[in-house]
Enzyme design. Structure first.
Site, PDB file in Angstrom:
ATOM      1  CB  CYS A 166      -0.959  -0.103   1.051  1.00  0.00           C
ATOM      2  SG  CYS A 166      -2.052  -1.378   1.412  1.00  0.00           S
ATOM      3  NE  ARG A 170      -2.881  -4.612  -2.953  1.00  0.00           N
ATOM      4  CZ  ARG A 170      -2.412  -4.021  -1.809  1.00  0.00           C
ATOM      5  NH1 ARG A 170      -2.486  -2.733  -1.788  1.00  0.00           N
ATOM      6  NH2 ARG A 170      -1.722  -4.576  -1.038  1.00  0.00           N
TER       7      ARG A 170
END
EC number: 1.11.1.24
Length: 214
Positions: free
Chosen positions: A50, A127
């Protein structure tokens, strides 16, 4: 395990409205009317994949703004966690994150956009990438597995392709990039099909498959 009820919008649907707390204060989707929006979720703050993604999104943010596109990140972390993480990224990597990050502690936005995977950990968002146009219509949805960071070139390419379609009434072929030929919509009558084959501005393989330069 907690069961998650997803409400995944489809391409062409109005984007689900929301109000949320972010690192830039309270916002609503209505604040972005007239602009395109990329709403993307990430599993958790202070995680390595991330972190690379946020720096990569920041890298394309100036180009997105030139395309009238705003960025909105999201995870089920507190605003304090988001602020600490953003500060850490700037301190450790020298990258200042300039776009808001939604603190979706009650999962309201994540559920509206189907960002929680029922078979996965319901405290982590997937995601997901939602591309929303200036009329607040969902135009593209992209999902990645937790182990795979997103491709920013592809996200930019999709935005440019959608905006090209809107501006010129055309479609874009596989692997299209700005400057490449575009696809002209198929003729709807026999007469139009015959006329098309005589049009020297088009590159036609057959009546249904014609390209042109913009």
């Amino acid at each position: 395990m907690e069961q998650v009820q997803n409400y995944l919008p489809r391409i062409g649907d109005p984007a689900p409205t929301f109000e949320a707390v972010t690192t830039h204060g309270n916002i609503s989707l209505d604040d972005y009317k007239g602009s395109w929006v990329i709403l993307f979720s990430h599993p958790a703050d202070f995680t390595p994949v991330c972190t690379t993604e946020f720096m990569a999104f920041q890298a394309i943010y100036p180009e997105l703004k030139k395309l009238n596109v705003e960025l909105l990140g999201l995870s089920i972390d507190s605003v304090h966690s988001h602020i600490a993480w953003v500060r850490n990224i700037e301190e450790k990597f020298g990258v200042k994150i300039e776009f808001p990050i939604i603190a979706d502690l009650n999962k309201e936005v994540a559920i509206k956009y189907g960002m929680l995977m029922p078979e996965g950990n319901s405290t982590e968002t997937s995601r997901a990438v939602f591309i929303i146009d200036d009329k607040q219509i969902v135009r593209a949805i992209i999902y990645y597995p937790l182990s795979t960071g997103r491709n920013m070139d592809e996200i930019l390419r999709v935005v440019k392709a959608l905006q090209t379609t809107d501006a010129h009434g055309v479609a874009t072929p596989a692997n299209w990039n700005p400057g490449d030929k575009v696809i002209v919509p198929p003729a709807k009558t026999q007469e139009a099909a015959e006329e098309r084959m005589k049009d020297e501005t088009l590159e036609c393989v057959d009546w249904y498959f014609c390209k042109k330069s913009l």
